[in-house]
Design an enzyme around this catalytic site. Sequence first.
Site, PDB file in Angstrom:
ATOM      1  CG  HIS A  18      46.535  57.810 -20.685  1.00  0.00           C
ATOM      2  ND1 HIS A  18      47.607  57.389 -19.942  1.00  0.00           N
ATOM      3  CD2 HIS A  18      45.435  57.509 -19.946  1.00  0.00           C
ATOM      4  CE1 HIS A  18      47.193  56.875 -18.803  1.00  0.00           C
ATOM      5  NE2 HIS A  18      45.872  56.926 -18.772  1.00  0.00           N
ATOM      6  CG  HIS A  21      46.921  53.257 -20.820  1.00  0.00           C
ATOM      7  ND1 HIS A  21      46.008  54.174 -21.275  1.00  0.00           N
ATOM      8  CD2 HIS A  21      46.469  52.855 -19.612  1.00  0.00           C
ATOM      9  CE1 HIS A  21      45.033  54.300 -20.392  1.00  0.00           C
ATOM     10  NE2 HIS A  21      45.289  53.516 -19.373  1.00  0.00           N
ATOM     11  CB  CYS A 126      36.519  54.038  -3.496  1.00  0.00           C
ATOM     12  SG  CYS A 126      36.949  55.120  -4.871  1.00  0.00           S
ATOM     13  CB  CYS A 129      39.546  52.086  -5.844  1.00  0.00           C
ATOM     14  SG  CYS A 129      40.392  53.623  -5.585  1.00  0.00           S
ATOM     15  CB  CYS A 143      38.947  57.242  -2.219  1.00  0.00           C
ATOM     16  SG  CYS A 143      40.109  56.670  -3.475  1.00  0.00           S
ATOM     17  CG  HIS A 146      39.079  57.778  -7.389  1.00  0.00           C
ATOM     18  ND1 HIS A 146      39.639  56.580  -7.000  1.00  0.00           N
ATOM     19  CD2 HIS A 146      39.026  57.751  -8.747  1.00  0.00           C
ATOM     20  CE1 HIS A 146      39.895  55.844  -8.072  1.00  0.00           C
ATOM     21  NE2 HIS A 146      39.542  56.538  -9.145  1.00  0.00           N
ATOM     22  CE  LYS A 295      45.711  61.098 -10.974  1.00  0.00           C
ATOM     23  NZ  LYS A 295      45.044  60.449  -9.900  1.00  0.00           N
ATOM     24  CE  LYS A 298      37.887  61.887 -22.434  1.00  0.00           C
ATOM     25  NZ  LYS A 298      36.832  60.894 -22.466  1.00  0.00           N
TER      26      LYS A 298
END
Length: 510
Positions: A18, A21, A126, A129, A143, A146, A295, A298
């Site tokens: 995405h 990256h 977690c 992570c 976390c 997440h 953020k 998906k």
Amino acid sequence: MERIYFTTPIYYVNAEPHLGHTYTTVVADTLTRYYRSLGYEAFFLTGTDEHGDKIVQAAEAGGVDPKSYVDRVSGLFRSTWDRCGIAYDYFIRTTDPHHQEFVGRILQKIYDNGDVYFGEYGGHYCYGCERFYTEKELVDGKCPDHQKAPDYISEKNYFFRMSKYQDRLIETIHSRPDFIRPDRYRAEVLAFLREPLEDLCISRPKSRLQWGIPLPFDANYVTYVWFDALLNYVSALDRRGGNSLQIFWPKANHLIAKDILKTHAIYWPTMLMAAGLPLFDHLNVHGYWVMDSGKMSKSLGNVIRPLEMKERFGMDAFRYFLLREMAFGQDAKFSEEALVTRINADLANNLGNLVSRVLAMQQKYFAGIVQSLSADWAAEDNELRDKFARAEEELKSFMAELQFHRALEALWSALDHANRYIVQTAPFTMVKDPAKLSRVGAILHHLLEVVRTLSRLLAPFMPDTANELRTLLDVNESALQAPWGQGFAAGHKIKAPKVLFPRIETDAKK
Ligand code: ME8
């Protein structure tokens, strides 16, 4: 010969490529091309991170075995970068036999040195992570990344004596001010190091996780995914053989986003110290791309895919936007509107118009034949040349600071100057007077020098466009490098203009 080595993170194969990256990968690609243009021997590594819980879970969710799953998604990353024209030198996979063997070798070495011990540990784990959290690190018991309460796990594991290297790490960061850059991330790491460092759990019992590299000294355990993953940066050079490790490793420039600062700034250098390996040269940390809607995820359906961007806007336009819009180190907002605005203003108007105007006049007035320059240049000709020389100097210093947006800004300010030069010298008016034809030829010659200079300076950022310009000018590599005024042989003929960046009409304007 000077050398330099760029790495991207090796991306988890639990997601498809995405925007995020793509940004880090485009930055590494740009830097590699840039340093090559300065005469460096550069090596560029990217790849995929394929072990750990996350990957097993993703494979299960997809109803396939881990191996077929990682093969498919790793292949997708690789083909995406290929189709985007990313010129990596090596693509590493943590499931490669050589990498697995290398990780085993390093583990054995630090085990033999006494830096690994067996102990019991209970903690908040977690799965997202893939690490234990201390109470203090949790936010409202969750976390912070997440937003999920971690699971409490207690088990016997192997630990790396990371705490032993805390002082040496602090000293290193103090004595090498640009070891971690920009400064804000260096400060963040130093603040974290004010607290005593805990040892790092580097194993997972096979009873819980099989998908990993077995510990060489205990077959009942596999290696913690981060310990395996970080070593990719060295194992890739080891696999390449020859003297790659000696010549490139000390020149390593890691590129990462802030999400994986701790693993790279703390785990990684202490691992290298324990393994008796030199440290990397720089850890370069950038911010996060955020969407207008928050953020990228998906579930929100707002994930930006590089191949779709390439298809719709062209890879160079997308690269330009990424590099021009984000100040390296800070977060940036992504929106299609901002992308289209930049393409229309900077690429279609500023760059595209300049090139097509100059080439069109050259065709129309001189059938494409470059005219000779008189011995004495007008003041505005010298100014134009000097403006580009200054822009190149600025570009160099901004590139050294990873300020890509300012490097491009400097270049575009020279472009603005060139556009003003056309308006002020007005060759299109002058051409009506036959007595002024040789001055028109000289003005266009200087403008072709602008296009030639752009082709050279834009190459790291927009490689296809740079090639296209070179093709239009019909010059070879050595002519490309020639000083201003010496790029075109007498009688040289350039090609007819073409539209480089079509304007993008938005719905609002239709
Ligand atoms: O962390 N903005 O892999 P990963 C900018 N496998 N960059 C972003 C981004 C965003 N919104 N989202 C992702 C891992 N990135 C580990 C790395 S390395 C030894 C192991 C980019 O697939 C950025 O480079 O989660 C970030 O650091 C990386 O993707 C995380 O990739």
